[in-house]
Design an enzyme around this catalytic site. Structure first.
Site, PDB file in Angstrom:
ATOM      1  N   ASP A  30      70.552 -22.657 -24.447  1.00 24.09           N
ATOM      2  CA  ASP A  30      69.709 -23.011 -23.305  1.00 24.09           C
ATOM      3  C   ASP A  30      68.267 -22.643 -23.648  1.00 24.09           C
ATOM      4  OD1 ASP A  30      70.331 -23.284 -19.936  1.00 24.09           O
ATOM      5  OD2 ASP A  30      68.328 -22.743 -20.642  1.00 24.09           O
ATOM      6  N   ILE A  31      67.343 -23.544 -23.296  1.00 21.91           N
ATOM      7  CA  ILE A  31      65.936 -23.328 -23.635  1.00 21.91           C
ATOM      8  C   ILE A  31      65.331 -22.174 -22.817  1.00 21.91           C
ATOM      9  CG2 ILE A  31      64.809 -24.898 -21.986  1.00 21.91           C
ATOM     10  CD1 ILE A  31      63.282 -26.084 -24.380  1.00 21.91           C
ATOM     11  N   ASN A  87      77.065 -26.272 -12.429  1.00 21.70           N
ATOM     12  CA  ASN A  87      76.408 -26.688 -11.190  1.00 21.70           C
ATOM     13  C   ASN A  87      76.573 -28.197 -11.066  1.00 21.70           C
ATOM     14  OD1 ASN A  87      75.496 -24.022 -10.780  1.00 21.70           O
ATOM     15  ND2 ASN A  87      73.697 -24.385 -12.045  1.00 21.70           N
ATOM     16  N   HIS A 100      76.861 -30.297 -17.628  1.00 22.65           N
ATOM     17  CA  HIS A 100      76.780 -29.211 -18.617  1.00 22.65           C
ATOM     18  C   HIS A 100      77.442 -27.959 -18.056  1.00 22.65           C
ATOM     19  CE1 HIS A 100      73.135 -29.322 -16.159  1.00 22.65           C
ATOM     20  NE2 HIS A 100      73.151 -27.999 -16.199  1.00 22.65           N
ATOM     21  N   HIS A 102      77.517 -23.945 -18.336  1.00 25.44           N
ATOM     22  CA  HIS A 102      76.786 -22.770 -18.823  1.00 25.44           C
ATOM     23  C   HIS A 102      77.789 -21.727 -19.316  1.00 25.44           C
ATOM     24  CE1 HIS A 102      72.809 -23.592 -16.772  1.00 25.44           C
ATOM     25  NE2 HIS A 102      73.588 -24.346 -16.024  1.00 25.44           N
TER      26      HIS A 102
HETATM   27  P1  5GP Z   1      71.295 -26.568 -14.181  1.00 23.08           P
HETATM   28  O1  5GP Z   1      70.455 -25.869 -13.150  1.00 23.08           O
HETATM   29  O2  5GP Z   1      71.080 -28.068 -14.178  1.00 23.08           O
HETATM   30  O3  5GP Z   1      72.737 -26.164 -14.134  1.00 23.08           O
HETATM   31  O4  5GP Z   1      70.768 -26.016 -15.567  1.00 23.08           O
HETATM   32  C1  5GP Z   1      70.053 -26.774 -16.479  1.00 23.08           C
HETATM   33  C2  5GP Z   1      69.816 -25.882 -17.672  1.00 23.08           C
HETATM   34  O5  5GP Z   1      69.305 -26.674 -18.717  1.00 23.08           O
HETATM   35  C3  5GP Z   1      68.786 -24.775 -17.402  1.00 23.08           C
HETATM   36  O6  5GP Z   1      69.398 -23.531 -17.673  1.00 23.08           O
HETATM   37  C4  5GP Z   1      67.626 -25.106 -18.338  1.00 23.08           C
HETATM   38  O7  5GP Z   1      67.014 -23.970 -18.874  1.00 23.08           O
HETATM   39  C5  5GP Z   1      68.310 -25.957 -19.406  1.00 23.08           C
HETATM   40  N1  5GP Z   1      67.434 -26.960 -20.003  1.00 23.08           N
HETATM   41  C6  5GP Z   1      66.634 -27.838 -19.352  1.00 23.08           C
HETATM   42  N2  5GP Z   1      66.017 -28.664 -20.229  1.00 23.08           N
HETATM   43  C7  5GP Z   1      66.436 -28.274 -21.472  1.00 23.08           C
HETATM   44  C8  5GP Z   1      66.130 -28.742 -22.784  1.00 23.08           C
HETATM   45  O8  5GP Z   1      65.346 -29.668 -23.003  1.00 23.08           O
HETATM   46  N3  5GP Z   1      66.746 -28.108 -23.818  1.00 23.08           N
HETATM   47  C9  5GP Z   1      67.622 -27.070 -23.618  1.00 23.08           C
HETATM   48  N4  5GP Z   1      68.165 -26.518 -24.699  1.00 23.08           N
HETATM   49  N5  5GP Z   1      67.936 -26.617 -22.384  1.00 23.08           N
HETATM   50  C10 5GP Z   1      67.350 -27.201 -21.322  1.00 23.08           C
END
Ligand code: 5GP
Ligand code: ZN
Length: 148
Positions: A30-31, A87, A100, A102
């Site tokens: 995760d970034i 989520n 995705h 986590h």
């Molecule tokens: P969500 O809130 O949708 O469950 O989490 C999305 C996750 O994707 C976040 O933890 C965010 O940091 C990660 N994320 C968003 N854009 C990127 C990206 O371009 N590259 C990576 N590696 N992670 C990302």
């Protein structure tokens, strides 16, 4: 043109530190990690939400998350546990529209550093973190091989 960032990570047109991939799924750091080693597992085929996801593919995503959680206990990160979280939908705080899972490594007594990580979301040293996770996957594979 597909403007999904996770699809672009799958094809290699957007950068990411991948720790595992096969024909069906891909796992990368995760970034903005909550804890060191925070990894996302995605199906390679685009699905926006669980409603769009083939259940067999969903099972493979979870299978990979399960494997990563076990590998994290064995590699250099030596975690004591992990939060596996998905989520599903904007209502559930999904911010990237590609399914995705986590995998967030945890340590005993990390409540305060976890809370800090949740607020700050700062990246850690990515290459050594990825190497530690890959080492855990290798160790897991070797342990399974030794069991026959
Ligand atoms: P969500 O809130 O949708 O469950 O989490 C999305 C996750 O994707 C976040 O933890 C965010 O940091 C990660 N994320 C968003 N854009 C990127 C990206 O371009 N590259 C990576 N590696 N992670 C990302
Ligand atoms: Zn996508």
């Amino acid at each position: 043109m597909n403007d999904c960032v996770f699809c672009r990570i799958v094809t290699g047109t957007a950068p990411a530190t991948k720790v595992f991939e096969d024909d069906a799924v891909c796992a990368f750091l995760d970034i903005r990690p909550i804890t060191r080693g925070h990894t996302l597992v995605i199906p390679k085929q685009h699905a926006t939400e669980l409603d769009d996801l083939d259940p067999e593919l969903g099972a493979l995503v979870f299978r990979t998350g399960h494997r990563l959680a076990r590998a994290l206990r064995r590699g250099g990160l030596a975690s004591d546990g992990a939060n596996l979280v998905l989520n599903d939908g904007v209502a559930a705080f999904q911010t990237v529209g590609h399914v995705h899972l986590h995998v967030v490594p945890r340590k005993h007594g990390d409540k305060l550093s976890f809370a800090k990580g949740f607020l700050l979301r700062r990246p850690h040293e990515t290459e050594s973190t990825a190497a530690a996770i890959r080492a855990g996957l290798t160790a897991l594979g070797q342990a399974e091989g030794a069991q026959g």
